[in-house]
Design a protein around this motif. Structure first.
Motif, short mmCIF file in Angstrom:
data_model
loop_
_atom_site.label_atom_id
_atom_site.label_comp_id
_atom_site.label_asym_id
_atom_site.label_seq_id
_atom_site.Cartn_x
_atom_site.Cartn_y
_atom_site.Cartn_z
N VAL A 145 0.85 -1.18 0.00
CA VAL A 145 0.00 0.00 0.00
C VAL A 145 0.89 1.24 0.00
N ARG A 146 0.65 2.11 -0.95
CA ARG A 146 1.50 3.30 -1.12
C ARG A 146 0.65 4.56 -1.07
N PHE A 147 1.18 5.56 -0.37
CA PHE A 147 0.52 6.85 -0.25
C PHE A 147 1.32 7.89 -1.01
N LYS A 148 0.60 8.79 -1.66
CA LYS A 148 1.23 9.91 -2.36
C LYS A 148 0.45 11.17 -2.03
N PHE A 149 1.15 12.25 -1.74
CA PHE A 149 0.51 13.49 -1.30
C PHE A 149 0.91 14.64 -2.22
N GLU A 150 -0.03 15.60 -2.34
CA GLU A 150 0.29 16.84 -3.03
C GLU A 150 -0.41 17.98 -2.30
N ASP A 151 0.16 19.16 -2.42
CA ASP A 151 -0.45 20.34 -1.84
C ASP A 151 -1.71 20.68 -2.64
N ALA A 152 -2.84 20.81 -1.92
CA ALA A 152 -4.11 21.04 -2.61
C ALA A 152 -4.16 22.38 -3.31
#
Length: 419
Positions: free
Chosen positions: A311-318
């Motif tokens: 399971v991999r999480f990826k984030f970006e600034d909204a």
């Protein structure tokens, strides 16, 4: 003093929408004529119930299951419960027992009518899309024994014979056998002969065959849930009629509602608001940057319908801010276009920095539990991805070049992927 909100945007998930049931049945008709005279001997109509693939069935199948695992079973009552053959004799007799049927096919001693299969794999039906990693095994039984003419010669009294192939005949009613290449389920229609009379005749009869099926895992399920399990009408299907005489496919459907899914996960809560608490402002006259605050738990709860790998999480600034530190940018809640400089939120996993750049993924391992085969998408196991967040002051805190104190907010979008 500053209050900071750390917000998770919604994750996308799929929805299951059952389709309506079909109502049609397939049928096949065949007239047999006496070869010598060309006159009709017997006419048969074979009818099959609607395809069981019309009924919505959703299966969760873990790719960790070995090939050959039975994922789902249809009994005789809910697959093809009663494929009927209604044959009506013309009453016309013949000195010869030779019959002719469509396309001038001639058979000496009787005709055949029944259920046949075409299987590339030999003993299992393969869907049109083989990447689905499943197939169907078929089992058959005759619902009655032979039809006997009571006033006929003992040697020519059997009007119908249950058969699977030329070697396996006289199959008793209720005896189960596999429908596969070289093993069909058909009724032999035999001319009978009255006692002391040399003429042959055909006897009217009502017979039936029932089928059951097993959905089998045959390989890696690479397109689970994206397309239904369908079968071509010209191959890998079940047919009624006469095998070599343009039989009618009965398993193919215009809109199959059989879907196979691999396990998946979804967020238990779609939106998260994380109160970060106050931050005491430091300035360059008395501080050495960066200054970090205490960790605040960011527990992302996921519900899974089985075990999912990597399971991999990826984030970006909204707000599409890309800080050089790859942290979460902060804004004035009254005007989110106003960037707050000098104070950021750092996200961590296992005390390691998490990049907020819409590129870097954080692998938290496997989630969920190995699935037991189920016919509904049940998210019955819960796991928590335990991140933390903390303030980090990297410079004097300003907005538009002016020292700033007041509320701030930050927001990120998140994507979750898995194998």
């Amino acid at each position: 003093m500053k209050d900071v909100s750390f917000i998770r945007a919604p994750i996308f998930c799929f929805a299951l929408i059952p389709l309506s049931l079909g109502t049609y049945a397939a049928s096949y008709s065949q007239t047999y004529t006496w070869s010598g005279s060309g006159l009709p001997a017997i006419t048969c109509i074979e009818t099959a119930p609607p395809s069981p693939l019309f009924k919505p069935v959703m299966i969760i199948a873990d790719n960790n299951m070995p090939n050959g695992t039975v994922l789902y079973s249809w009994g005789y009552n809910d697959f093809f419960p009663n494929i009927t053959q209604q044959c009506v004799s013309s009453g016309i007799t013949s000195p010869s027992n030779s019959l002719t049927y469509k396309h001038a096919m001639t058979t000496s001693g009787g005709g055949i009518l029944g259920v046949f299969s075409k299987m590339i794999a030999g003993d299992i039906l393969t869907p049109e899309t083989s990447e689905l990693g499943v197939g169907i095994k078929i089992y058959a039984k005759f619902n009655q024994g032979a039809t006997i003419c009571n006033d006929c010669s003992p040697y020519y009294a059997t009007a119908t014979t249950n058969a699977s192939n030329s070697l396996l005949r006289n199959i008793p009613e209720g005896t189960e056998f596999e429908l596969k290449t070289g093993s069909d389920a058909y009724i032999e229609l035999n001319p009978v002969q009255n006692k002391n009379i040399s003429e042959y005749k055909m006897i009217s009869s009502n017979t039936s065959i029932s089928l059951r099926g097993e959905l089998i895992k045959t390989g890696f399920i690479s397109r689970g849930g994206t397309i239904p399990v369908t079968f071509a009408s010209y191959k890998d299907n079940i047919f009624i009629g006469v095998d070599e005489q343009q039989p009618v496919a009965i398993l193919s459907t215009p809109s199959s509602n059989l879907y196979v899914y691999t396990p998946s996960c979804r967020l238990a809560t779609q939106d998260y608001t994380i109160p970060m608490g106050p931050w005491v402002v430091s300035d360059s006259s008395s501080a050495h940057y960066p200054i970090t605050g205490n960790d605040t738990p960011v527990n992302l709860e996921l519900k899974c319908s089985g075990e999912v790998k990597n399971v991999r999480f990826k984030f970006e600034d909204a707000y599409s801010n890309k800080l050089s530190t790859k942290n979460i940018a902060l804004h004035n809640p009254a005007n989110t276009s106003k960037l707050i400089n000098g104070l950021e939120i750092e996200l961590l996993y296992n005390n390691n920095h998490v990049d907020i750049d819409n590129l870097t993924t954080t692998n938290i391992g496997d989630l969920g539990s190995p699935v037991t085969i189920t016919t509904s998408v049940i998210f019955n196991t819960t796991d928590t991805a335990k991140f933390t967040a903390r303030y980090i002051q990297v410079d004097d805190i300003t907005s538009d070049g002016t020292p700033y104190t007041g509320p701030v907010t930050g927001k990120v979008n998140m994507w979750v992927t898995y194998d």
